[in-house]
Structures are given as C-alpha cells and as structure tokens.
Design a protein around this motif. Structure first.
Motif, mmCIF file in Angstrom:
data_model
loop_
_atom_site.group_PDB
_atom_site.id
_atom_site.type_symbol
_atom_site.label_atom_id
_atom_site.label_comp_id
_atom_site.label_asym_id
_atom_site.label_seq_id
_atom_site.Cartn_x
_atom_site.Cartn_y
_atom_site.Cartn_z
ATOM 1 N N TRP A 78 2.085 -4.503 -7.340
ATOM 2 C CA TRP A 78 0.874 -3.922 -6.499
ATOM 3 C C TRP A 78 0.968 -4.702 -5.057
ATOM 4 C CZ3 TRP A 78 -2.999 -0.792 -6.826
ATOM 5 C CH2 TRP A 78 -4.118 -1.164 -5.948
ATOM 6 N N GLU A 79 1.479 -5.768 -5.169
ATOM 7 C CA GLU A 79 1.561 -6.576 -3.549
ATOM 8 C C GLU A 79 2.770 -6.083 -2.831
ATOM 9 O OE1 GLU A 79 -0.339 -8.627 -2.047
ATOM 10 O OE2 GLU A 79 -1.706 -8.386 -3.822
ATOM 11 N N GLU A 80 3.975 -5.544 -3.694
ATOM 12 C CA GLU A 80 5.076 -5.004 -3.237
ATOM 13 C C GLU A 80 4.623 -3.778 -2.548
ATOM 14 O OE1 GLU A 80 9.393 -3.529 -4.504
ATOM 15 O OE2 GLU A 80 8.447 -4.503 -5.867
ATOM 16 N N GLN A 81 3.930 -2.956 -3.281
ATOM 17 C CA GLN A 81 3.636 -1.699 -2.882
ATOM 18 C C GLN A 81 2.628 -1.618 -1.580
ATOM 19 O OE1 GLN A 81 0.759 1.425 -5.178
ATOM 20 N NE2 GLN A 81 -0.282 -0.449 -4.327
ATOM 21 N N ASN A 82 1.676 -2.742 -1.460
ATOM 22 C CA ASN A 82 0.778 -2.950 -0.299
ATOM 23 C C ASN A 82 1.798 -3.176 0.690
ATOM 24 O OD1 ASN A 82 -1.116 -2.728 -2.326
ATOM 25 N ND2 ASN A 82 -1.811 -4.576 -2.229
ATOM 26 N N GLU A 83 2.790 -3.976 0.854
ATOM 27 C CA GLU A 83 3.509 -4.316 1.943
ATOM 28 C C GLU A 83 4.198 -3.039 2.470
ATOM 29 O OE1 GLU A 83 6.568 -7.058 0.950
ATOM 30 O OE2 GLU A 83 4.923 -8.798 0.571
ATOM 31 N N MET A 84 4.762 -2.054 1.715
ATOM 32 C CA MET A 84 5.338 -0.728 1.876
ATOM 33 C C MET A 84 4.378 0.058 2.737
ATOM 34 S SD MET A 84 5.044 2.624 1.198
ATOM 35 C CE MET A 84 4.545 2.789 -0.554
ATOM 36 N N LEU A 85 3.103 0.047 2.331
ATOM 37 C CA LEU A 85 2.094 0.850 2.876
ATOM 38 C C LEU A 85 2.095 0.514 4.576
ATOM 39 C CD1 LEU A 85 -1.009 0.990 0.202
ATOM 40 C CD2 LEU A 85 1.014 2.548 0.957
ATOM 41 N N MET A 86 1.833 -0.998 4.475
ATOM 42 C CA MET A 86 1.644 -1.356 6.168
ATOM 43 C C MET A 86 2.959 -0.785 6.789
ATOM 44 S SD MET A 86 -1.050 -2.613 5.455
ATOM 45 C CE MET A 86 -1.586 -1.474 4.310
ATOM 46 N N ASP A 87 4.026 -1.176 6.260
ATOM 47 C CA ASP A 87 5.418 -0.661 6.936
ATOM 48 C C ASP A 87 5.336 0.644 7.531
ATOM 49 O OD1 ASP A 87 6.362 -3.304 6.627
ATOM 50 O OD2 ASP A 87 7.732 -3.008 5.007
ATOM 51 N N VAL A 88 5.041 1.704 6.502
ATOM 52 C CA VAL A 88 4.979 2.967 6.859
ATOM 53 C C VAL A 88 3.910 3.232 8.099
ATOM 54 C CG1 VAL A 88 4.261 5.500 5.841
ATOM 55 C CG2 VAL A 88 5.671 3.808 4.431
#
Length: 235
Positions: A78-88
């Motif tokens: 979940w947290e790893e996914q959230n970081e990806m969202l911000m990067d995109v």
C-alpha cells in the motif's frame, strides 16, 4: 520456469470463466490552468475494474475505496504504491507544459490523462501498458514489454518527440507497468481468497467443473494453491 505471478495466473485460470483475466490499473488525471498557474489532479485505482483507491491533490491522502480497498490497504504494497502515485503525478506536472501542441490556442486548462495497467491472463502470461490522452483525446500508447510507442493522433507528435527521446521517462513508465504493477497484481492474487469472502463467488458458471470449483472454500483453495506452487517450483 514461470514466475510466481505466472503460476498464480494459471491456477486462477482453472476457476475463471473462459477469457477471464485479472487486471490492475491506475487512472491519472492532471489538470494545469496556465493563466493562473494552478494544478489539480486525481487518481483512481481499480482491480478487475472494481475501484479500490482514490486520491485527490486537494485531499493529499490516498484513500481506500470499497471492500477491495480496505483489503489491499492491509498489504505491504500500500505505502509503496502511494509513493508511485506521487512520482507519476510529478512526472506529469513536469511534462504537461512541454507537450502542449503548438496550435493549441484555447486559453482553458490543459488536461493530461494516463492509464497504466497490467494484466494476468489465464495462460500464465502477463503484460503492461500505458495510454495517454490530452484534453480527452487519446494521443499515445506505450507497450511496456516491447518499449514501443504508438502515435494514435497526429497532434501527439510533440508528445512523442518529448517522451520517446527521453530514456529516463520511457524507463520510468516501463518499470512501473511491468515491474511494480506486476508485483502488486501478484500480491492481489495471493490475497484472492480474502477478496472472495467479501465480494462473493462468480455469478457465471460456464460448466459443471466450474460450478464445483466455486464451492471450494477460501481456506481450502489457499492450501491447494500453496501445494500446487510447491510442486511446480520443485520440478
């Protein structure tokens, strides 16, 4: 040898109706108002086209949506996914002013949309892709496995030139859709039995074998999966 995701795809394919596949996708929308220099954005995440995540720049919090979201929120991804969202979103913000067509004269907001998805098919194969739109018009497609860009609209030539020639951007999009997305979809399939408890069994029963398979309880199904994977990995 097939990856863990490939094995899970095959195993889930036994219980799925013909042609079924599992998918994980994220829909990104970034809007820029040049006149007032203002940004807005939102992201929606879907598993098998069921919404499980929503993010809005104003809220600044990734929120689970529905029962699927609550289940996935408990996973380590979940947290790893959230970081990806911000990067995109950051990449979109950096690129949006650069991809505005030269003949774009409307002084309204610029909207860049992107759908990142990966699929797990019943034959054990998986793939990833991106679809990009500018102001609602599909402009570019990206096949992550082949690293191939396809121009859908002539107005996307500037976008193609900007992104295709930028190896860092290309690798960024590729890594997320065939790397990160693949692992997260794998995580979803591992927790599939828990999803069945909340969403219920499939309503379509194509044959007698499928009817019997859907009566297998989640715990027994999990044991069968673990046993099958162990046998396959040991061969």
């Amino acid at each position: 040898m097939l990856s863990l995701l490939g094995l899970l795809c095959l195993l889930h394919g036994i219980w799925a109706a013909p042609g079924d596949l599992h998918s994980l996708c994220y829909d990104f929308t970034v809007i820029f108002k040049p006149v007032i220099q203002q940004w807005s954005c939102e992201v929606q995440g879907k598993v098998d086209e069921k919404s499980f995540l929503y993010y809005n720049c104003d809220i600044k919090e990734v929120k689970p949506s529905g029962l699927l979201g609550k289940e996935i929120q408990r996973t380590n991804t979940w947290e790893e996914q959230n970081e990806m969202l911000m990067d995109v979103i950051d990449v979109f913000k950096q690129q949006l002013p650069e991809v505005e067509p030269k003949n774009y004269t409307i002084r309204g907001p610029l909207t860049l949309q992107g759908r990142m998805s990966c699929q797990c098919e019943a034959n054990g194969l998986s793939n990833g892709s991106w679809r990009f739109s500018f102001n609602g018009q599909i402009f570019l497609l990206f096949d992550s496995k082949k690293r191939k860009w396809t121009v859908v609209h002539s107005g996307a030539r500037l976008m193609e030139k900007t992104w295709v020639n930028d190896r860092d951007v290309t690798e960024f999009f590729r890594k997320i859709s065939v790397g990160d997305c693949r692992r997260w979809l794998e995580n979803f399939l591992v927790h599939w039995d828990k999803m069945l408890e909340t969403t219920g069994p499939p309503t379509v029963v194509p044959n007698a074998f499928h009817a019997k398979a859907t009566t297998i309880g989640p715990r027994l199904w999990t044991l069968l999966v673990i046993l099958t994977i162990s046998v396959l990995l040991g061969t």
